[in-house]
Scaffold this active site. Structure first.
Site, mmCIF file in Angstrom:
data_model
loop_
_atom_site.group_PDB
_atom_site.id
_atom_site.type_symbol
_atom_site.label_atom_id
_atom_site.label_comp_id
_atom_site.label_asym_id
_atom_site.label_seq_id
_atom_site.Cartn_x
_atom_site.Cartn_y
_atom_site.Cartn_z
ATOM 1 C CE LYS A 35 42.826 64.289 65.732
ATOM 2 N NZ LYS A 35 42.537 64.813 67.075
ATOM 3 N NE ARG A 133 36.442 67.171 71.381
ATOM 4 C CZ ARG A 133 37.443 67.217 70.519
ATOM 5 N NH1 ARG A 133 37.399 68.082 69.526
ATOM 6 N NH2 ARG A 133 38.472 66.425 70.629
ATOM 7 C CE1 TYR A 262 31.001 79.211 36.152
ATOM 8 C CE2 TYR A 262 32.786 78.358 37.509
ATOM 9 C CZ TYR A 262 31.778 78.157 36.574
ATOM 10 O OH TYR A 262 31.560 76.904 36.064
#
Ligand SMILES: *Cc1c(COP(=O)(O)O)cnc(C)c1O
Length: 393
Positions: A35, A133, A262
């Site tokens: 997956k 789930r 930054y």
């Protein structure tokens, strides 16, 4: 020429597969979980490598992921683990994917669809045992069985569950989940539903509970070269197939007191050499998943780190390897450019550095170079149509 890319050693993936299979109980087989693009490595290339090693079963989260494997010629069992929507079912079944069923309504809906289309579907029943789930709860099982007995176009290929705390080695919770699973399977059998296969183990449970291997173990993490957590150390030797690399694009020598990046959070403490590399957070570099503290010690660490950052001290920044030596990132990581503080180390534009890029967060559009036997054998890039394309070298 890419400024950032990923080298993936498929021999290492194959070696990890052999390590895993050497520990599997004889009656069980490995279902490779590929997956999320095989956790960032590339699902098609990883699955092909494993198939060549004899792997015959794969698991993905979505129908799209499963069909993608089929489109690339992967044979064998492909199980879709995630919940799916009815509008995806027909193409999933026509593509020869096996679906997970996790609720009662889907049983009759899927059976009805198969009856209309003249199809037969092999399904895996997902039991809810403590992951919270998806899955069928124990009290639903009598009705589940009743529906399945009527569903003449469905074949129950498997019954499975998923552990929530196996990687934390919470044995009492994991055993509790297993007992619920075992009771669920027994209940289904009493009502006349027998499945072909049972499977419960992910990587962590596979290592800790050989007695739970059953017909398949569903392995992802170990195949891509990671241990599921601390304390699993000695059982097998894994190889890391993953190396993210970037090129040095610019080098300059700067005096003490130079601000970098930054917000000027970094200021050089001595005269030093700064190198700019072509990697940044748009590539997934320096991006970290949301971190939930596990106990007070973790909470304290987060607090100390954030407090230090407030006073301009960055602790535990990303470490980059330049010519085998580790150097820190200077200042904030940019969108596509990052500055390194080389100190007295020398480097020239064009040099390669190795960066810690998390697999699952690495941008999929990044060039992936697949290695076998010390040579690049394929490259994966994103085409203009947005399709990931693998080309043999
Ligand atoms: C992701 C997943 C696995 C694989 O887990 P690893 O710990 O990576 O081996 C197994 N089963 C299910 C249901 C999963 O979602």
């Amino acid at each position: 020429m890419a400024a950032i890319w990923i080298d993936i050693d498929l021999d290492a993936v194959a070696a990890n597969y052999r390590e895993v299979t050497s520990l599997i109980r004889p009656a069980a087989r490995c279902m490779a979980v590929v997956k999320a693009d095989a956790y960032g490595l590339g699902a098609v290339e990883v699955a092909r490598t494993l198939a060549a090693e004899g792997c015959e079963a794969f698991a993905v989260t979505t129908v799209e992921e499963g069909l993608n494997l089929r489109r690339h010629g992967l044979e064998g069992l492909i199980l879709v683990l995630g919940p799916t929507l009815p509008q995806e079912w027909r193409k999933a079944i026509e593509g020869g994917l096996q679906l997970s069923l996790a609720d009662r309504q889907s049983i009759s809906r899927l059976d009805e669809l198969c009856r209309q289309e003249g199809l037969k579907a092999a399904v895996h029943l997902k039991l809810e045992t403590g992951m919270g789930r998806t899955g069928m709860r124990p009290e639903e099982l009598p009705e589940v069985a009743e529906l399945l007995l009527k569903a003449s176009h469905l074949e129950v290929a498997g019954v499975y569950t998923h552990f929530a705390r196996a990687a934390q080695r919470d044995h009492s919770y994991t055993r509790g989940q297993y007992e619920k699973f075992r009771d669920g399977v027994a209940a289904l059998e009493r009502y006349g539903i027998k499945s072909q296969w049972k499977h419960v183990c992910n990587s962590a449970a596979f290592l800790d509970y050989p007695e739970y291997h059953h017909d398949f173990v569903r392995i992802g993490t170990l195949l891509i070269g990671h241990m599921p957590g601390p304390g699993f150390g000695r059982q097998l030797t894994l190889k890391d197939p993953w190396a993210a690399k970037a090129k040095v694009l610019y080098v300059h020598r700067v005096p003490k007191g130079t601000y970098v990046g930054y917000q000027s959070i970094y200021k050089t403490k001595t005269e030093t050499t700064l190198a700019v590399i072509g990697a940044g957070y748009a590539d997934g570099f320096g991006v970290v998943p949301h971190f939930v503290p596990q106990g007070l010690w973790d909470l304290l660490k987060i607090f100390v780190k954030n407090t230090a950052a407030l006073f301009g001290v960055t602790l535990g920044t990303e470490k980059i390897k330049v010519h085998g030596q580790t150097v820190p990132v200077a200042g904030k990581i940019g969108m596509q450019l990052t500055v390194l503080d080389l100190g007295q180390l020398e480097s020239l534009p064009g040099d390669e550095v190795e960066i810690p890029l998390r697999r699952t967060l690495a941008n999929p559009r990044l060039l992936r170079q697949y290695w076998r036997q010390g040579r690049i054998y394929a490259k994966r890039t994103l085409t203009e149509e947005g399709v990931l394309e693998v080309q043999a070298e």
